[in-house]
Scaffold this motif. Structure first.
Motif, PDB file in Angstrom:
ATOM      1  N   GLY A  55      10.783 -53.092   8.299  1.00 42.80           N
ATOM      2  CA  GLY A  55      10.080 -51.969   8.905  1.00 42.80           C
ATOM      3  C   GLY A  55      10.920 -50.706   8.925  1.00 42.80           C
ATOM      4  O   GLY A  55      10.434 -49.609   8.655  1.00 42.80           O
ATOM      5  N   VAL A  56      12.216 -50.847   9.239  1.00 40.22           N
ATOM      6  CA  VAL A  56      13.102 -49.688   9.293  1.00 40.22           C
ATOM      7  C   VAL A  56      13.254 -49.076   7.903  1.00 40.22           C
ATOM      8  O   VAL A  56      13.192 -47.853   7.737  1.00 40.22           O
ATOM      9  CB  VAL A  56      14.471 -50.069   9.902  1.00 40.22           C
ATOM     10  CG1 VAL A  56      15.462 -48.920   9.791  1.00 40.22           C
ATOM     11  CG2 VAL A  56      14.296 -50.483  11.358  1.00 40.22           C
ATOM     12  N   VAL A  57      13.426 -49.910   6.892  1.00 42.01           N
ATOM     13  CA  VAL A  57      13.549 -49.405   5.522  1.00 42.01           C
ATOM     14  C   VAL A  57      12.251 -48.713   5.110  1.00 42.01           C
ATOM     15  O   VAL A  57      12.277 -47.646   4.483  1.00 42.01           O
ATOM     16  CB  VAL A  57      13.928 -50.539   4.541  1.00 42.01           C
ATOM     17  CG1 VAL A  57      13.813 -50.076   3.095  1.00 42.01           C
ATOM     18  CG2 VAL A  57      15.328 -51.050   4.841  1.00 42.01           C
ATOM     19  N   ARG A  58      11.108 -49.275   5.482  1.00 39.71           N
ATOM     20  CA  ARG A  58       9.819 -48.646   5.165  1.00 39.71           C
ATOM     21  C   ARG A  58       9.755 -47.237   5.775  1.00 39.71           C
ATOM     22  O   ARG A  58       9.369 -46.281   5.107  1.00 39.71           O
ATOM     23  CB  ARG A  58       8.671 -49.516   5.687  1.00 39.71           C
ATOM     24  CG  ARG A  58       7.297 -48.904   5.540  1.00 39.71           C
ATOM     25  CD  ARG A  58       6.732 -49.134   4.173  1.00 39.71           C
ATOM     26  NE  ARG A  58       5.366 -48.616   4.124  1.00 39.71           N
ATOM     27  CZ  ARG A  58       4.798 -48.176   3.024  1.00 39.71           C
ATOM     28  NH1 ARG A  58       5.457 -48.236   1.876  1.00 39.71           N
ATOM     29  NH2 ARG A  58       3.582 -47.709   3.033  1.00 39.71           N
ATOM     30  N   LEU A  59      10.147 -47.099   7.046  1.00 40.05           N
ATOM     31  CA  LEU A  59      10.167 -45.784   7.691  1.00 40.05           C
ATOM     32  C   LEU A  59      11.097 -44.817   6.958  1.00 40.05           C
ATOM     33  O   LEU A  59      10.739 -43.656   6.715  1.00 40.05           O
ATOM     34  CB  LEU A  59      10.625 -45.913   9.141  1.00 40.05           C
ATOM     35  CG  LEU A  59       9.575 -46.281  10.166  1.00 40.05           C
ATOM     36  CD1 LEU A  59      10.224 -46.587  11.504  1.00 40.05           C
ATOM     37  CD2 LEU A  59       8.553 -45.172  10.313  1.00 40.05           C
ATOM     38  N   MET A  60      12.281 -45.285   6.612  1.00 36.19           N
ATOM     39  CA  MET A  60      13.237 -44.441   5.897  1.00 36.19           C
ATOM     40  C   MET A  60      12.659 -43.955   4.580  1.00 36.19           C
ATOM     41  O   MET A  60      12.723 -42.769   4.256  1.00 36.19           O
ATOM     42  CB  MET A  60      14.526 -45.220   5.601  1.00 36.19           C
ATOM     43  CG  MET A  60      15.455 -45.394   6.751  1.00 36.19           C
ATOM     44  SD  MET A  60      16.905 -46.415   6.291  1.00 36.19           S
ATOM     45  CE  MET A  60      17.459 -45.645   4.790  1.00 36.19           C
ATOM     46  N   GLU A  61      12.105 -44.893   3.812  1.00 38.80           N
ATOM     47  CA  GLU A  61      11.603 -44.535   2.483  1.00 38.80           C
ATOM     48  C   GLU A  61      10.427 -43.568   2.562  1.00 38.80           C
ATOM     49  O   GLU A  61      10.317 -42.650   1.745  1.00 38.80           O
ATOM     50  CB  GLU A  61      11.247 -45.796   1.702  1.00 38.80           C
ATOM     51  CG  GLU A  61      12.480 -46.590   1.314  1.00 38.80           C
ATOM     52  CD  GLU A  61      12.175 -47.903   0.614  1.00 38.80           C
ATOM     53  OE1 GLU A  61      11.008 -48.369   0.640  1.00 38.80           O
ATOM     54  OE2 GLU A  61      13.125 -48.482   0.049  1.00 38.80           O
ATOM     55  N   LEU A  62       9.542 -43.758   3.534  1.00 41.78           N
ATOM     56  CA  LEU A  62       8.422 -42.831   3.687  1.00 41.78           C
ATOM     57  C   LEU A  62       8.928 -41.433   4.056  1.00 41.78           C
ATOM     58  O   LEU A  62       8.447 -40.431   3.516  1.00 41.78           O
ATOM     59  CB  LEU A  62       7.430 -43.339   4.731  1.00 41.78           C
ATOM     60  CG  LEU A  62       6.624 -44.587   4.349  1.00 41.78           C
ATOM     61  CD1 LEU A  62       5.733 -45.025   5.499  1.00 41.78           C
ATOM     62  CD2 LEU A  62       5.799 -44.364   3.084  1.00 41.78           C
ATOM     63  N   GLN A  63       9.890 -41.360   4.970  1.00 44.15           N
ATOM     64  CA  GLN A  63      10.443 -40.057   5.351  1.00 44.15           C
ATOM     65  C   GLN A  63      11.167 -39.401   4.174  1.00 44.15           C
ATOM     66  O   GLN A  63      11.071 -38.186   3.985  1.00 44.15           O
ATOM     67  CB  GLN A  63      11.366 -40.198   6.554  1.00 44.15           C
ATOM     68  CG  GLN A  63      10.583 -40.495   7.832  1.00 44.15           C
ATOM     69  CD  GLN A  63      11.501 -40.637   9.026  1.00 44.15           C
ATOM     70  OE1 GLN A  63      12.054 -39.653   9.484  1.00 44.15           O
ATOM     71  NE2 GLN A  63      11.665 -41.851   9.519  1.00 44.15           N
ATOM     72  N   GLU A  64      11.863 -40.190   3.375  1.00 39.15           N
ATOM     73  CA  GLU A  64      12.539 -39.642   2.199  1.00 39.15           C
ATOM     74  C   GLU A  64      11.541 -39.088   1.188  1.00 39.15           C
ATOM     75  O   GLU A  64      11.874 -38.190   0.417  1.00 39.15           O
ATOM     76  CB  GLU A  64      13.419 -40.714   1.552  1.00 39.15           C
ATOM     77  CG  GLU A  64      14.652 -41.044   2.375  1.00 39.15           C
ATOM     78  CD  GLU A  64      15.390 -42.286   1.916  1.00 39.15           C
ATOM     79  OE1 GLU A  64      14.908 -42.997   1.003  1.00 39.15           O
ATOM     80  OE2 GLU A  64      16.468 -42.567   2.477  1.00 39.15           O
TER      81      GLU A  64
END
Length: 151
Positions: A134-143
């Motif tokens: 979930g954290v990686v998903r949030l990071m990638e979407l923000q990037e």
């Protein structure tokens, strides 16, 4: 003089249409990532309210929007088939949004940790998509330029 007036009018119309086409091409898509990391029905409902309000706002403006509600840690309960207190609201939100415009992301790391701790398999709602982290998903979407909200 009539020819000059028509020429200027035509040039103005072409110029305006090119400007409006440029504005459309340059406008950024509306994309919102919402984080849920608490096992709290109030937080879950607030996240769903935020998503519904954003979808309705842009629908009224005839503009496209995508929303991803990402759950991890204790927030995974929002998308667990056996413990979700908001299953009906999730289904209604999926029906409200245009197909493919709202996603519910369930953290697989959290799911595996809960399965180990509880000693049995855990199912997520059929409306949810399992993501590795979930954290990686949030990071990638923000990037990729998605806006971020944490209710």
């Amino acid at each position: 003089m009539g020819g000059l007036f028509r020429y200027l009018l035509a040039a103005s119309l072409v110029s305006m249409s090119l400007m409006s086409a440029g504005l459309t091409a340059d406008s950024k898509p509306h994309r919102l990532a919402i984080q849920v990391d608490q096992n709290d029905p109030q937080v879950m409902n607030l996240a769903l309210n935020n998503a519904a309000n954003v979808i309705e706002y842009y629908r009224a403006k005839n503009e496209d929007v995508e929303v991803d509600i990402i759950t991890y840690g204790p927030g995974l309960h929002m998308l667990r088939a056996d413990t979700s207190p908001v299953q009906d609201r999730i289904k209604r939100l999926k029906e409200l949004a245009f197909p493919g415009k709202v996603q519910f992301s369930a953290c697989n790391n959290t799911k595996q940790g809960m399965e180990k701790a509880e000693g049995h398999a855990i199912s997520v709602l059929s409306d949810a998509t399992l993501v590795p982290s979930g954290v990686v998903r949030l990071m990638e979407l923000q990037e990729r330029g998605w806006s971020y909200v944490r209710p």
